[in-house]
Write a protein that holds these residues in place. Structure first.
Motif, PDB file in Angstrom:
ATOM      1  N   ASP A 150      -9.163   8.397  78.431  1.00  0.00           N
ATOM      2  CA  ASP A 150     -10.441   8.647  77.757  1.00  0.00           C
ATOM      3  C   ASP A 150     -11.234   7.354  77.616  1.00  0.00           C
ATOM      4  N   GLY A 151     -10.510   6.270  77.420  1.00  0.00           N
ATOM      5  CA  GLY A 151     -11.186   4.989  77.227  1.00  0.00           C
ATOM      6  C   GLY A 151     -11.780   4.429  78.499  1.00  0.00           C
ATOM      7  N   TRP A 152     -11.055   4.546  79.598  1.00  0.00           N
ATOM      8  CA  TRP A 152     -11.509   3.883  80.832  1.00  0.00           C
ATOM      9  C   TRP A 152     -12.366   4.769  81.728  1.00  0.00           C
ATOM     10  N   LEU A 153     -12.043   6.051  81.773  1.00  0.00           N
ATOM     11  CA  LEU A 153     -12.795   6.925  82.681  1.00  0.00           C
ATOM     12  C   LEU A 153     -14.152   7.262  82.085  1.00  0.00           C
ATOM     13  N   ALA A 154     -15.167   7.599  82.841  1.00  0.00           N
ATOM     14  CA  ALA A 154     -15.119   7.765  84.286  1.00  0.00           C
ATOM     15  C   ALA A 154     -15.138   6.401  84.988  1.00  0.00           C
ATOM     16  N   VAL A 155     -14.809   6.448  86.285  1.00  0.00           N
ATOM     17  CA  VAL A 155     -14.982   5.270  87.119  1.00  0.00           C
ATOM     18  C   VAL A 155     -16.482   4.964  87.163  1.00  0.00           C
ATOM     19  N   ASP A 156     -16.841   3.746  86.767  1.00  0.00           N
ATOM     20  CA  ASP A 156     -18.268   3.412  86.718  1.00  0.00           C
ATOM     21  C   ASP A 156     -18.829   3.170  88.109  1.00  0.00           C
TER      22      ASP A 156
ATOM     23  N   PHE B 139     -16.258  10.214  88.872  1.00  0.00           N
ATOM     24  CA  PHE B 139     -16.936   9.045  89.427  1.00  0.00           C
ATOM     25  C   PHE B 139     -18.416   9.047  89.038  1.00  0.00           C
ATOM     26  N   ALA B 140     -18.753   8.226  88.048  1.00  0.00           N
ATOM     27  CA  ALA B 140     -20.143   8.208  87.587  1.00  0.00           C
ATOM     28  C   ALA B 140     -21.056   7.592  88.645  1.00  0.00           C
ATOM     29  N   GLY B 141     -20.579   6.556  89.307  1.00  0.00           N
ATOM     30  CA  GLY B 141     -21.375   5.917  90.352  1.00  0.00           C
ATOM     31  C   GLY B 141     -20.578   5.889  91.643  1.00  0.00           C
ATOM     32  N   LEU B 142     -21.239   6.189  92.729  1.00  0.00           N
ATOM     33  CA  LEU B 142     -20.568   6.182  94.026  1.00  0.00           C
ATOM     34  C   LEU B 142     -21.387   5.354  94.999  1.00  0.00           C
ATOM     35  N   PHE B 143     -20.708   4.492  95.730  1.00  0.00           N
ATOM     36  CA  PHE B 143     -21.397   3.732  96.765  1.00  0.00           C
ATOM     37  C   PHE B 143     -20.621   3.891  98.065  1.00  0.00           C
TER      38      PHE B 143
END
Length: 879
Positions: free
Chosen positions: A544-550, A585-589
């Motif tokens: 809960d603390g780390w996700l989502a992947v920024d 995944f909040a941001g994807l590149f």
RNA sequence: GUGAGCUUGGCGGAAUGGUAGACGCAGGAGACUUAAAAUCUCCAGUCCGUAAGGGCGUGCGGGUUCAAGUCCCGCAGUUCGCACCA
């Protein structure tokens, strides 16, 4: 000195030189012993968190340049965000199950585990040598029971939650290798390895019910505003929502002996409005009714067999003619007192909709082609706007657009839209159909008849059926003593492994010998990274603390399957209490590929770049001097031999140079070309930067305060320094790293130029400031070099990796003087110098007086004077 | 077929509607050197011109604007994805 020739070329000559061979390992050791990249499982409360993740690699044996680019990009983000005050989680692991390990076992007799672990060790060494700021204490490998055991637990929880199903499904079966093939392993209808014709076969398989989430997976795409548009579009199309109706067609005279649930055929259609244009009903070759017909109809049976033998490749589908066979059966039309023939047709898909459709040739090109071939009637039912019914007919092209209904009984005169609604209402009223939403997305078949994968934790018992393995017996470990001598699944052949007692009734039973699709392994690793050593699959406080992947970074090739499966898994894990979010995944590149020129010798054999020497006249083979043909620049691949091994590059140029080059020229999302000249240029720059900063460190005294008196040259340097801070910051925020690189080049040149004015007032401060800033700005890309320079500049200071990002002074962001372009009618005619924000009238007056401008304005009447502050003056003239 | 993207010097590319070509690679000239490498300085879109300067230039054709690589319309080429999805 034990340097190779190329290295001494680069380094030995200059008095001050960056010796990466000793410097890079040194700083790696300093970072590690200082534990500067570790973060706790629960993110610290005093900082914002940032989770940056690159797609983890398959341990094929050697890191390739694509990996270097991927992880260099991620490391720029990680180091930059750390400097901006974030607690950064940046882990690494291995997607370690999969077929190549089994192939190695069959071909070279090496055990898959041994092969895999050895590859991991090799690749880990290369990664560590590159100096990425990774949390290595969080490393995971999916092939270890510590990981896949937790995955089995997840699967069992999914079962309890009703997200798992077991059903019959068609697979590509290789009769020689006795194995199921993925679609991409079927080449021209034959097994890629055995060359045997592939058979379609039905097997009992496990499915994850991803379609339960179809609606949510589609609608939530809209919230992913930091994903590339095209990835979202691809997922949208893959999920494939379409609105329409299911319609039941009862058989006109069901033959004796037909199962009663085959007395009617259900079809899906998006065009219930065109029901009056029907001229046939078509079912897929694998439709149950087709199977039944084939039992007594040899022509039908032969046709179905032929359909099965046809490949599913794109070309085969494209060139395949629409063909079918009349079953002799007929169905009643729901609205008309008529019946229509039932055909088995090769263009009807078994697994889309209901595997059956009604054919309306006037409104669908495929149906029209089919009708033409078999002389079936074509009844136009939609009249396009502006056409007259009297002379409207359908010839070669079906009309698929909207219009007004004709020849359609009670629908006549309605618009297509209204007719659709009305038809559905009537069907529902009659109880023979209903409006439905249909999805292209199908449930995810996860069974693979392979050894090197995660065992599916189920035991088959004759009396109890498929029984989940009790939690206490997890993990279900892969046996190590397996043989690859025989074709087929080694788990199946193993003398003892599969024989167990039923956990339910205690009678003899057998283990499931299938393993999971390896896409399962990569569907939740990002969550496991938050608590990689925990007993449970996840620890909620950590997840809960780390996700989502920024920021998630990887190749476009995973745009659909991996990302969709991960999105599904996150939802399923939320439903079973393992996570508390839907979108992982909040941001994807998606970064571009690394390409390289390809080379062929006279006999047509591909050559590796290191075998080729580029001379003034062209390319020749290094050993023999024979001419070499330079081919296209293509994605690096072993088959074209246009690969460059990262380990060789690191050895020759160092990690920082390799990193700097892959980040330099091309925007990250585009493909980049690896060239020998380019990497040499990057190496030269690294040396130059080091030399310039070192010179400052060694020759310029430390001056703590900004001096009161400052010469113009020093002031200019300070302004360039602060503008560069702002520009690099902006470029990194926007992920345009090639532009950040260009700005660093500029500041480096400005600092080098300043040496000439070293004695001017204020230069001591300005040069030290510029040098210091260069250390920090280059650190995300060339971290070792940055540390080494900074250690010289400010000995005893904490490492750059733990220091904050420089701040630009807003006062110094503008130049002291601006150049203003002077145009006449939009054409550049001269430039003038002005103070920033100088009075408009003064600027215009001076622009008008500029000699060349004045000359060209002579005899012209100025009708308008456009002034854009600090940029441009434009005179609009008449006559 | 369908969706998305891309098209700027010899090459990779830069450019909130405001001096097109930053920065780099490759190239040319020069300095240093016995020489080379390395380093440093300068040149470099194209055409005309000794020069000053001017013409033409961001795939092609239109449009909007004082001003278009950038915005709008149309076309071409190209790359990638999906593809008989009823």
């Amino acid at each position: 000195m034990t340097q190779s020739a190329s290295k001494s070329d680069l380094q030995a000559s200059s008095a001050i030189s960056y010796n990466f061979e000793t410097v890079e390992p040194h700083w790696q050791q300093v970072w590690n012993s200082g534990d500067v990249f570790s973060v706790p499982d629960t993110p610290p409360a005093d900082k914002p968190k940032y989770y940056v993740l690159e797609m983890f690699p398959y341990p094929s044996g050697q890191l390739h340049m694509g990996h270097v680019r991927n992880y260099a990009l991620g490391d720029v983000v990680a180091r930059y965000k750390r400097a901006r005050g974030y607690a950064v989680l940046h882990p690494m692991g291995w997607d370690a199950f999969g077929l190549p390990a089994e192939n190695a076992a069959r071909e070279r007799g090496v055990h898959p585990q041994e092969w895999t672990l050895k590859n991991i060790a090799t690749m880990r060494t290369t990664l560590q040598r590159l100096g990425f700021s990774l949390n290595w204490d969080r490393e995971i490998a999916t092939c270890l029971p510590e990981y896949y055991g937790k995955q089995q637990k997840l699967f069992l929880d999914f079962m309890k939650a009703g997200l798992v199903d077991r059903r019959e499904s068609w697979v590509n079966w290789d009769p020689i290798d006795q194995t199921v093939l993925a679609n991409e392993q079927v080449v021209d209808g034959k097994g890629w390895r055995s060359g045997a014709p592939v058979e379609k076969k039905q097997l009992s398989q496990w499915f994850l019910k991803i379609t339960d989430f179809a609606d949510d997976l589609l609608s939530e795409l809209q919230t992913l505003d930091r994903w590339p548009e095209r990835v979202r579009t691809m997922q949208e199309r893959w999920i494939g929502r379409s609105e329409g109706a299911r319609v039941t067609f009862a058989l006109h005279a069901p033959p004796a002996g037909l199962d009663t649930n085959l007395n009617a055929v259900e079809v899906f259609t998006t065009r219930p409005d065109t029901l009056f244009g029907m001229s046939f009903l078509a079912i897929a070759p694998d439709h149950p009714l087709a199977t039944w017909v084939a039992q007594s109809n040899t022509d039908a049976a032969a046709f179905i067999a032929e359909c099965h033998s046809l490949g599913t490749s794109a070309e085969a589908v494209e060139t395949a003619e629409k063909r079918g066979i009349d079953t002799g059966l007929r169905v009643k039309h729901p609205f008309l007192d008529k019946d229509f023939p039932v055909w088995i047709a090769n263009f009807v898909l078994t697994d889309y909709g209901t595997g059956a459709l009604f054919g309306c040739p006037s409104g669908d090109q495929r149906d029209l082609d089919f009708a033409h071939k078999y002389n079936l009637p074509v009844v136009p039912v939609v009249l396009p706007a502006g056409k007259d019914q009297a002379d409207f007919s359908i010839a070669a092209h079906a009309f698929t657009g909207d219009g007004t209904m004709i020849n359609s009984g009670f629908l006549d005169g309605l618009s297509t839209q209204d007719a659709r609604r009305e038809a559905i209402a009537r069907l529902e009223g009659m109880g023979v159909g209903k409006g439905v939403v249909n999805w292209r997305l199908r449930d995810w078949g996860i069974s693979r008849q392979r050894y090197w994968g995660c065992p599916i934790p189920v035991i088959h018992c004759e009396s109890c059926g498929a029984v989940p393995v009790p939690d206490a017996q997890l993990p279900v470990r892969l046996p190590e003593d397996v043989s690859f001598d025989k074709p087929g699944n080694p788990l199946d052949h193993h003398p003892t492994w599969k024989h167990v007692d039923c956990p339910h009734c205690g009678s003899p039973a057998t283990r499931e010998t299938d393993t999971f699709d390896t896409f399962v392994d990569s569907s939740w690793y990002f969550a496991r990274f938050t608590a990689p050593h925990a007993e449970a699959p996840t620890v909620r406080s950590a997840a809960d603390g780390w996700l989502a992947v920024d920021q998630y970074i990887g190749g476009i090739e995973h745009a659909i399957l991996h990302l969709l499966y991960a999105r599904f898994f996150t939802r399923a894990m939320k439903e079973t209490g393992h996570l508390n979010l839907s979108e992982p995944f909040a941001g994807l590149f998606t970064q571009g590929m690394v390409s390289h020129a390809s080379y062929k010798d006279a006999s047509g054999h591909w050559l590796y770049p290191e075998e080729v020497e580029i001379t003034g006249q062209g390319a020749v083979k290094r050993e023999t001097g024979e001419p070499v043909t330079v081919g296209r620049v293509e994605k690096m691949s072993k088959s074209k031999r246009n690969t460059v091994a990262p380990s060789a590059i690191i050895e020759r140029f160092g990690a920082d140079t390799a990193r700097w080059f892959v980040l330099s020229d091309s925007p990250p999302e585009r493909d980049m070309e690896w060239t020998e000249a380019g990497v040499a240029g990057a190496a030269r720059f690294a040396q130059r930067l080091f030399r310039i900063v070192s010179t400052v460190a060694q020759t310029v005294p430390v001056q703590a305060d900004i001096p009161a008196e400052i010469a113009a040259q020093a002031d200019d340097l300070r302004r360039v320094t602060h503008r560069t801070v702002a520009a690099v910051t902006e470029a990194l925020e926007g992920f345009v790293i090639n532009v950040a690189v260009a700005r660093i080049h500029e500041l480096t040149s400005a600092l080098a130029d300043a040496e000439k004015a070293a004695d001017m007032p204020g230069m001591v401060y300005a040069r030290r400031e510029a040098a210091r800033v260069l250390c920090f700005l280059s650190a995300p890309m060339m971290p070792h070099l940055a540390e080494e320079m900074f250690a010289q500049l400010e000995p005893g200071s904490p490492v750059v990796a733990t220091q904050p990002w420089p701040e630009a002074d807003p006062e110094l962001l503008t130049a002291k003087q601006v150049t203003i372009a002077v145009q006449i009618m939009g054409k550049l005619r001269g430039t003038i110098e002005a103070a920033p924000d100088e009075n408009k009238d003064d600027v215009i007056a001076r622009a008008e007086a500029e000699p060349n401008v004045a000359r060209l304005l002579e005899g012209k009447r100025i009708v308008k004077r456009v002034h854009v502050p600090n940029r441009i003056v434009n005179f609009v003239t008449a006559g």
